[in-house]
Design a protein around this motif. Structure first.
Motif: not given
Lengths: 213, 213
Positions: B103-104, B107-108, B110, B179, B183, B188
């Motif tokens: 997940v991290e 996001h980083r 994306r 994704m 948001p 999530e």
DNA sequence: CCGGTGAGTGCACGGTCGTGCACCCGGGGC
DNA sequence: GCCCCGGGTGCACGACCGTGCACTCACCGG
């Protein structure tokens, strides 16, 4: 532009429907080369054999055409689910039967499955949303089917949803693999065997699931 | 066109590399709207701030650019796998740790993950092939990791491959879901919880696997 | 210091794109 | 039998597309 093929009268509405079908078929075939987002209205019109502006008599845009194709594709897909559901849900060979039917439908409706696989991630927004919505409905259908099996009596609705989601995603991936694979029959055999084993693994995990947690 | 940002000299090669980077970044961002196959060389050039023909000094075509983006994206992805592998493979919380890291990274990085998810099914042929090849490598890596666990001693190489394939496809689907999701943090959360449960189900199935067959 | 190299420029070309508009003409309701 | 409705036509437009070619000019090796 008009092919009565015989003295058949063919009404106004029939001619319109025939052109509409021709547009849908042409779009399905042409978008196979790349994607809907790279498909031009003029290409479709040329393939169908009409002038570009006549396209608007049937669809507002390529995107709207795409949504119609989604609807149509999922008619095939629901027919497949109905086939799978038919026949008793005895646990013994449900895996083999389901995958056999999946493979058969993927071959028979290849272009529809390819369309969904492609546009699911890369289509215009409205098309993507329509596809995700339909897939979600499939998951729900599967969940209610699973709920009818005696083995799932102690399961929560949430657990059913999670399992359905896992199975559907595995089936989507298998369908993609079959379509991507070279046409050699042994390559397909291997994919099918893999899918069988995976589905069995998942079911074994599911059966031993509720005992913990 | 040239921004030394200070009296910095900046050699010939550095300037070229900077433009190349700008092209890659622009393509990654612009293709996010639709797909590589709907991306024009002129759009990229305009975004970068160079004249269209200058593009050819760096890439032969949009397709070649795409292959370079695949390479770059999988650098991120391999970094993630390295992160997951680091830390002892104790069975207890390996699932939670892995998904947290996934997940991290999603996001980083994306845009890289979005790129892969999109072009995997809808990109130009060379791009699709490159992505599938890289994913296959990831599966192999995972298989060798799994082989090191004591629980998999009696497993065949084939079984390891099948399980890796299943896990990787589940992770790909989870990344896509994250994704695609709105948001809102609770949406999530739900996806993450689902992924955790699914991965645990799969592992439970795998542990009870070799006992039959 | 001088000459070559190569990233970036400017222009021009033929082609395709979406779309607006006036028009045609045959089936079908009156 | 007449008229209108609507699928399909033809043309024109401005925009954007990829690409070829001759060019500039700052860098670096000699």
């Amino acid at each position: 532009m008009h092919r009565p093929t015989a003295g058949r009268p063919e009404s106004r509405g029939e001619r319109k429907e025939r052109t509409r079908r021709a547009i849908l078929d042409a779009a399905l075939e042409l978008s196979g080369e790349t994607s809907l987002v790279a498909l031009s209205l003029r290409q479709v019109a040329k393939e169908v054999g009409i002038v570009p502006t006549a396209f608007y008599r049937h669809f507002d845009s390529i995107e709207a055409l795409g949504v119609a194709l989604v609807d149509e594709s999922f008619v095939s897909l629901r027919a497949m689910l109905r086939d799978i559901r038919r026949g008793d849900p005895a646990f013994s060979d449900v895996v083999d039967r389901s995958i056999t039917i999946l493979v058969e439908h993927v071959h028979r409706q290849r272009s529809h499955f390819l369309f969904i696989a492609r546009e699911r991630a890369a289509g215009p927004p409205a098309v993507r949303d329509a596809i995700h919505h339909e897939i979600e409905l499939c998951e729900r259908e599967l969940a209610t089917d699973l709920a009818r099996l005696p083995a799932t009596d102690p399961w929560s609705a949430e657990d059913l949803r999670i399992l359905s989601n896992l199975i559907v995603m595995a089936m989507v991936a298998t369908a993609e693999a079959i379509m991507t694979a070279p046409p050699r029959p042994d390559a397909e055999k291997a994919i099918i065997e893999t899918a069988r084993a995976q589905l069995r693994m998942v079911l074994i995990g599911a059966l031993n699931w509720q005992s913990r947690t």
